[in-house]
Design a protein around this motif. Structure first.
Motif, PDB file in Angstrom:
ATOM      1  N   PRO A  27      36.264   2.281  65.906  1.00  0.00           N
ATOM      2  CA  PRO A  27      35.869   3.561  66.411  1.00  0.00           C
ATOM      3  C   PRO A  27      34.241   3.565  66.216  1.00  0.00           C
ATOM      4  O   PRO A  27      33.496   4.495  66.938  1.00  0.00           O
ATOM      5  N   HIS A  28      33.666   2.981  65.314  1.00  0.00           N
ATOM      6  CA  HIS A  28      32.256   3.247  64.996  1.00  0.00           C
ATOM      7  C   HIS A  28      31.339   2.095  65.863  1.00  0.00           C
ATOM      8  O   HIS A  28      30.141   2.333  65.834  1.00  0.00           O
ATOM      9  N   GLU A  29      32.061   1.234  66.604  1.00  0.00           N
ATOM     10  CA  GLU A  29      31.494   0.130  67.250  1.00  0.00           C
ATOM     11  C   GLU A  29      31.197   0.422  68.769  1.00  0.00           C
ATOM     12  O   GLU A  29      30.620  -0.434  69.335  1.00  0.00           O
ATOM     13  N   VAL A  30      31.790   1.614  69.066  1.00  0.00           N
ATOM     14  CA  VAL A  30      31.702   1.777  70.759  1.00  0.00           C
ATOM     15  C   VAL A  30      31.274   3.350  70.775  1.00  0.00           C
ATOM     16  O   VAL A  30      31.485   4.013  70.018  1.00  0.00           O
ATOM     17  N   ASP A  31      30.437   3.585  71.833  1.00  0.00           N
ATOM     18  CA  ASP A  31      30.075   4.968  72.034  1.00  0.00           C
ATOM     19  C   ASP A  31      30.939   5.749  72.859  1.00  0.00           C
ATOM     20  O   ASP A  31      32.024   5.350  73.404  1.00  0.00           O
ATOM     21  N   TRP A  32      31.027   7.013  73.015  1.00  0.00           N
ATOM     22  CA  TRP A  32      31.965   8.108  73.709  1.00  0.00           C
ATOM     23  C   TRP A  32      32.021   7.538  75.005  1.00  0.00           C
ATOM     24  O   TRP A  32      33.115   7.690  75.739  1.00  0.00           O
ATOM     25  N   THR A  33      30.954   7.004  75.826  1.00  0.00           N
ATOM     26  CA  THR A  33      31.252   6.667  77.232  1.00  0.00           C
ATOM     27  C   THR A  33      31.896   5.265  77.396  1.00  0.00           C
ATOM     28  O   THR A  33      32.417   4.871  78.348  1.00  0.00           O
ATOM     29  N   GLY A  34      31.994   4.489  76.163  1.00  0.00           N
ATOM     30  CA  GLY A  34      32.316   3.207  76.346  1.00  0.00           C
ATOM     31  C   GLY A  34      31.329   2.137  77.035  1.00  0.00           C
ATOM     32  O   GLY A  34      31.623   0.980  77.032  1.00  0.00           O
ATOM     33  N   ARG A  35      30.180   2.514  77.158  1.00  0.00           N
ATOM     34  CA  ARG A  35      29.073   1.785  77.915  1.00  0.00           C
ATOM     35  C   ARG A  35      28.489   1.082  77.016  1.00  0.00           C
ATOM     36  O   ARG A  35      27.985  -0.230  77.122  1.00  0.00           O
ATOM     37  N   TRP A  36      28.483   1.387  75.695  1.00  0.00           N
ATOM     38  CA  TRP A  36      27.600   0.730  74.422  1.00  0.00           C
ATOM     39  C   TRP A  36      28.795   0.203  73.711  1.00  0.00           C
ATOM     40  O   TRP A  36      29.321   1.111  72.929  1.00  0.00           O
ATOM     41  N   ALA A 386      29.576  -1.868  83.583  1.00  0.00           N
ATOM     42  CA  ALA A 386      28.855  -1.244  82.454  1.00  0.00           C
ATOM     43  C   ALA A 386      27.332  -1.505  82.315  1.00  0.00           C
ATOM     44  O   ALA A 386      26.513  -1.044  81.910  1.00  0.00           O
ATOM     45  N   ASP A 387      27.285  -2.928  82.641  1.00  0.00           N
ATOM     46  CA  ASP A 387      25.740  -3.376  82.437  1.00  0.00           C
ATOM     47  C   ASP A 387      24.989  -3.197  83.860  1.00  0.00           C
ATOM     48  O   ASP A 387      23.847  -3.671  83.605  1.00  0.00           O
ATOM     49  N   ASP A 388      25.460  -2.610  84.571  1.00  0.00           N
ATOM     50  CA  ASP A 388      24.516  -2.286  85.902  1.00  0.00           C
ATOM     51  C   ASP A 388      23.754  -1.029  85.748  1.00  0.00           C
ATOM     52  O   ASP A 388      23.916  -0.101  85.321  1.00  0.00           O
TER      53      ASP A 388
END
Ligand SMILES: Cc1cc2nc3c(=O)[nH]c(=O)nc-3n(C[C@H](O)[C@H](O)[C@H](O)COP(=O)(O)OP(=O)(O)OC[C@H]3O[C@@H](n4cnc5c(N)ncnc54)[C@H](O)[C@@H]3O)c2cc1C
Length: 455
Positions: A27-36, A386-388
């Motif tokens: 859970p620490h390795e992804v941000d709230w949006t799931g983009r990073w 996500a990477d756009d």
């Protein structure tokens, strides 16, 4: 990260607080949006400022890169590790000092959540003036590090206006305390407190804060005002600002409200749903009278007005505004742009933004809402991969053309790093880089966030 570094971290914090288990790290390795996302070498959980200090000293010795993390609700990827970095989870630093009623201040650990601080302060008839939707998870340290804004900036200013003192471990490995006594007047040199606020974990790790509190209002009235255009809603601002009870002005567009209605399965109180609705909060004892004056001054018809005078009713109206981020997220990965426009460009921005996004991301879902009285709009785009980078670039490009800011309250993080020079100019960014190298000489604190790499 070298085994020797992890061994040193374990000897400082104990095995229990140096986490390498991938499931616990996740859970620490992804941000709230799931983009990073990124794979951390470890997540460490210091329990005191002294332990944070030791973590920074170990990191300096071994050249380990650290990512401070609070509630991980930031929306620009600033708390998400890049591969191989160590996440410093600050939530164990959640101690709250006694509420000082004489000064209307409190000392709060960086890891305390906003909700916990509010409960603590409200028991004394006081509250922190900054409020935001992520209150149950966002931490005071994260809010200071991002200079969070939220819904009451129109009345009280952002986090920087509430922050009187700070305790921080700088990248140099020094523990610095600045005005933790909360003196209201202290003109003794550079404003380290203000500098750390909004530094996004790139200069130091904040461990404690001294905060100003405001009286918790006895009544909060919420009012919906429906308009047939964003232009009309913006034109109502002077009438709203004329009320000394004004505490919030939130803007919602019809498409956003329809999305939230769908998500919550509830009908919006105003039907047909207006093109643009303002959610206004008035506080103090004259709320109801003020609401009447406001409705008359803005010329909004009764059919386009809804008032909630009690807490439950007001919460029901706020649910519409606060439901926007989650309703967008329920549709897929959200690209977020949080921007400020000059007031006389708000309406132009609104008419041009949908086309600007449609050009680079045909068929994408675009939702716009925000803190109108601050000139701050949130543009959410669902659809692109996500990477756009194109959707957010299209928004920010338009913002700069219109003389606005590419980040109103979420910060730069990794998301907007490419835009800092265009926004602030070469010489200002060079000055910021000079500060960065003075306070974090080894570049161990959140590299890859906020500033472009030094040339
Ligand atoms: C539903 C929702 C609504 C939101 N509404 C608003 C809003 O209205 N206004 C607003 O401004 N924001 C809003 N946000 C964004 C977010 O809540 C804020 O940015 C908040 O301040 C982040 O706090 P956090 O503890 O989660 O920080 P994190 O996400 O953990 O970290 C954010 C940044 O601060 C750094 N950091 C964290 N803790 C420390 C520390 N102790 N020392 C040094 N650096 C640190 C991190 O490295 C990172 O760069 C919202 C987010 C969500 C999900």
């Amino acid at each position: 990260v070298h085994d020797a570094a992890l061994r040193d971290l374990r000897s400082v914090l104990g095995d229990r607080y140096v986490i390498s288990d991938p499931d616990v790290r996740a859970p620490h390795e992804v941000d709230w949006t799931g983009r990073w996302r990124g794979v951390a070498a470890a997540v460490v959980r210091p329990g005191s400022a002294e332990e944070v200090l030791e973590v920074v000293q170990v990191a300096r010795r071994h050249g380990v890169q650290l990512v401070p993390q609070g509630g991980n609700t930031g929306l620009v990827g600033g708390a998400t590790p890049r591969d191989g970095q160590v996440v410093v989870d600050l939530r164990r630093l959640r101690e709250l000092g006694p509420v000082d009623e004489q000064a209307a201040q409190v000392t709060a650990g960086a890891g305390a959540t906003l909700t916990s601080l509010q409960a603590h302060a409200r028991a004394h008839g006081l509250e922190l003036a900054v409020d935001l939707g992520a209150r149950d998870t966002a931490t005071i340290g994260g809010m200071v590090a991002t200079n969070a804004g939220g819904t009451h900036v129109v009345r009280y200013g952002p986090m920087r206006a509430q922050l009187l003192g700070i305790e921080v471990v700088l990248g140099t490995g020094a523990l610095v305390q600045a005005n933790l006594a909360g003196l209201l007047k202290d003109n003794t040199g550079y404003d380290l407190v203000g500098l750390l606020c909004g530094s996004e974990g790139t200069l130091g790790i904040i461990t404690r804060t001294r905060l100003r509190l405001v009286p918790a209002p006895r009544t909060r009235l919420a009012l919906l005002l429906g308009f047939s255009s964003v232009t009309d809603a913006v034109a109502a601002l002077p009438h709203l600002r004329a009320r000394s009870s004004l505490a919030a002005v939130e803007m919602m567009r019809r498409d956003g409200i329809e999305l939230v209605a769908d998500h919550l399965g509830v009908a919006f109180p105003l039907q047909p749903v207006p093109v643009c609705t303002l959610l206004v909060e008035l506080i103090g004892d004259d709320g109801e009278a003020d609401a009447g004056v406001l409705v008359a001054a803005t010329g909004v018809s009764d059919a386009s007005t809804a008032v909630a005078t009690d807490e439950v009713g007001a919460a029901g109206l706020w649910r519409w505004r606060e439901g926007h981020p989650e309703a967008a997220a329920a549709r897929g990965l959200v690209h977020k742009a949080d921007v400020t426009l000059p007031f006389d460009e708000l309406s132009t921005f609104n008419t041009r933004i949908d086309d600007a996004i449609e050009r680079v991301a045909p068929g994408a879902l675009t939702i716009v809402y925000g803190h109108l009285a601050d000139g701050n709009l949130h543009v959410n785009v669902v659809g692109p991969a996500a990477d756009d980078e194109q959707p957010v670039d299209a928004v920010l490009d338009l913002v700069l053309q219109l003389g606005g800011s590419v980040s109103a309250e979420h910060g730069i993080g990794v998301a907007k790093r490419r835009w800092v020079v265009r926004q602030r100019g070469e010489t200002a960014v060079a000055a910021m880089q000079a500060v960065k190298s003075a306070l974090d000489p080894d570049g161990i604190l959140n590299p890859g966030v906020l500033l472009p790499d030094a040339r």
